[in-house]
Design an enzyme around this catalytic site. Structure first.
Site, PDB file in Angstrom:
ATOM      1  N   ASN A 155     -61.489  24.975  15.150  1.00 13.88           N
ATOM      2  CA  ASN A 155     -62.514  25.850  14.568  1.00 13.88           C
ATOM      3  C   ASN A 155     -63.032  26.906  15.548  1.00 13.88           C
ATOM      4  O   ASN A 155     -63.219  28.052  15.190  1.00 13.88           O
ATOM      5  CB  ASN A 155     -63.662  25.024  13.988  1.00 13.88           C
ATOM      6  CG  ASN A 155     -64.312  24.105  15.005  1.00 13.88           C
ATOM      7  OD1 ASN A 155     -63.731  23.768  16.033  1.00 13.88           O
ATOM      8  ND2 ASN A 155     -65.529  23.694  14.720  1.00 13.88           N
ATOM      9  N   GLU A 253     -67.096  14.794  22.157  1.00 17.28           N
ATOM     10  CA  GLU A 253     -68.034  15.649  21.422  1.00 17.28           C
ATOM     11  C   GLU A 253     -67.540  15.659  19.995  1.00 17.28           C
ATOM     12  O   GLU A 253     -66.505  16.255  19.690  1.00 17.28           O
ATOM     13  CB  GLU A 253     -68.083  17.056  22.038  1.00 17.28           C
ATOM     14  CG  GLU A 253     -69.358  17.807  21.662  1.00 17.28           C
ATOM     15  CD  GLU A 253     -69.229  18.586  20.378  1.00 17.28           C
ATOM     16  OE1 GLU A 253     -69.758  18.096  19.347  1.00 17.28           O
ATOM     17  OE2 GLU A 253     -68.627  19.654  20.377  1.00 17.28           O
ATOM     18  N   CYS A 287     -69.259  21.865  13.960  1.00 11.10           N
ATOM     19  CA  CYS A 287     -69.864  20.534  14.098  1.00 11.10           C
ATOM     20  C   CYS A 287     -71.382  20.598  14.043  1.00 11.10           C
ATOM     21  O   CYS A 287     -72.032  19.619  13.663  1.00 11.10           O
ATOM     22  CB  CYS A 287     -69.407  19.874  15.403  1.00 11.10           C
ATOM     23  SG  CYS A 287     -69.832  20.797  16.904  1.00 11.10           S
TER      24      CYS A 287
END
Length: 486
Positions: A155, A253, A287
């Site tokens: 992304n 993460e 995210c």
């Protein structure tokens, strides 16, 4: 005879030099059109083993270079990122479905990270501690980990890949980067070419595009001493489990289901603007996306109207052919999933105030009202341009709603009272909380990371990068040997 003008990276992987990958060839698909842009070579487990061996051999010499020479390479990387912005951004647009402003912002933020990384080698490498032993000096110092494996997402492939690659190199490590096959050109091969041209010694960086099998081989290889992974919580759990068994350092993460809390005294025009940006930027494929809008009952109707109006004004289309606000979702599977989450939530009583109708890989900015905690739009990370609105009556209820999620990446609180917002923020289980702002925030000099199933407590950025990408060593020194009792 015509000279071959194919780029160096065409159907190649990078071992410090370009070579054919032993994995499968896969097409690079443009999400907006479904067209094949090029063919991509991928790395096999044998390629991973070769890269690990070469990286191990090259790492010690790289770490031994004077700090200014390592810094010079990283400064050159920053210069080349800017010089090649046009090519990198164009691939980001076509390969990842990024709109041009998103691609430009991502590259500019990466340049900032490169400059910060270039400053790291000149910083103090340790401390001196006193000793209870007369004549002893205690040195505590940072030393490289060795070979660091970086598994980057599709992304924000440039920013989220290099936020690990750059500080890892600055600290004297060698790096093996595995970009996602959906972003392997802009997030991998163009970067390998750039590091090569910046003068990074051969073997210090390897770029091995591939899917889950390539990533698994990287995680499991014993010569790879650390894994830095950015991606889904489901995959992060698997990586964490493997690294735990191997006693390997791991930075995870992971996903988020991030909340925006709108208190009854909030500036609703500002809150709606922040919400639209946080929910719909890059089609919600972030995210930190604002995935839960928790709004005081008194102002929920007005907030919903303002947000829906902003959503309806956003243009969806191919970012390579004209100005749009939202490009395509990354693939058919993700587009199907977003549509199903909305459809299931509507079947359970949610109301569509804007958007809600899929067109292939394109999905419009969507606002849902009357969302309750039993609905998929509440408890799932949607990773699409959907803003579900849930109401509350008291600050205590708002805190409970935010903390009911196992995720804990980012949150935002809107209120005219800073003291009230800060008091509420202190009770939220989130690694990052933004007052009168939105959830999608990143500053390279501030440690970044989540709580709960959004990560394992790792942090990226600023002083945290020193600790993430090194290990520490205690060295004590005596001028003469000691005579012990036996």
């Amino acid at each position: 005879m015509n000279q071959d003008t194919s780029p160096r990276w065409q159907q190649r992987i990078f071992f410090g030099e370009w070579a054919a990958g032993r994995g499968d060839a896969v097409p690079v698909i443009e999400p907006a059109t479904g067209d094949t842009l090029t063919m991509l070579a991928t790395a096999s487990a044998e390629d991973v083993a070769q890269a690990a061996r070469l990286a191990t051999e090259a790492q010690s010499a790289w770490a031994a270079l004077p700090f200014d020479r390592r810094a010079a390479v990283l400064r050159k990387v920053a210069q080349l990122l800017e010089a090649r912005a046009g090519e990198i951004n164009q691939w980001n647009i076509r390969e990842c479905g990024s709109i041009p402003p998103k691609a430009e912002w991502e590259l500019a933020a990466t340049v900032e990270q490169a400059h910060m990384a270039a400053a790291m080698p000149m910083q103090a490498i340790g401390e001196i501690f006193p000793s209870s032993m007369p004549g002893r000096r205690n040195y505590w110092q940072r030393v490289p980990i060795g070979v660091v494996g970086v598994i980057a997402p599709w992304n924000f492939p440039i920013l989220l890949g290099l936020r690990s690659v750059l500080p890892a190199l600055a600290m004297g490590n060698a790096v093996i980067l595995k970009p996602d096959v959906q972003s392997a050109i802009c997030g991998g091969l163009l970067l390998a070419e750039l590091f090569e041209d910046a003068g990074l010694p051969k073997g210090v960086l390897h770029v091995l595009p591939g899917g889950p099998a390539t990533g698994d081989a990287l995680v499991r290889h014993p010569a790879v001493k650390m894994i830095s992974f950015t991606g889904s919580t489901a995959v992060g759990r698997q990586i964490g489990e493997t690294c735990g068994r191997m006693l390997k350092k791991v930075a995870l993460e992971l996903g988020g289901n991030n909340a925006m809390v709108i208190l009854d005294d909030a500036d609703l025009e500002s809150a709606a603007s922040c919400a639209a940006w946080g929910a719909f930027l890059h089609q919600g494929q972030i995210c930190m996306q604002a995935g839960r809008h928790i709004v005081h009952r008194k102002i929920a109707g007005r907030y919903a109207d303002l947000l829906a109006a902003r959503a309806e004004a956003l243009v969806v289309g191919n970012p390579a052919t004209g100005p749009v606000h939202l490009g395509p979702l990354i693939n058919d599977r993700q587009a199907t999933r977003v549509a199903e989450v909305v459809e299931r939530s509507v079947a359970q009583g949610a109301r569509v105030l804007a958007g809600g109708k899929r067109d292939g890989r394109f999905y419009p900015a969507t606002v849902l009202a009357d969302v309750t905690p039993e609905m998929p739009a509440w408890d799932e990370e949607i990773f699409g341009p959907v803003a579900p609105i849930t109401v509350f009556d008291t600050d205590e209820e708002a805190v409970a709603l935010v903390n009911s999620s196992d995720y804990g990446l980012s949150a935002a609180v809107h209120s005219a009272s800073i003291s009230r917002a800060l008091a509420l923020a202190a009770r939220l289980k989130a690694g990052m909380v933004h007052i009168n702002d939105q959830t999608v925030n990143n500053e390279f000099q501030v440690p970044f990371g989540g709580m709960g199933i959004s990560g394992n407590g790792s942090r990226f950025g600023g002083p945290a990068s020193f600790e993430e990408f090194c290990q520490t060593q205690w060295v004590s020194v005596m001028d003469r040997g000691i005579q012990y009792p036996f």
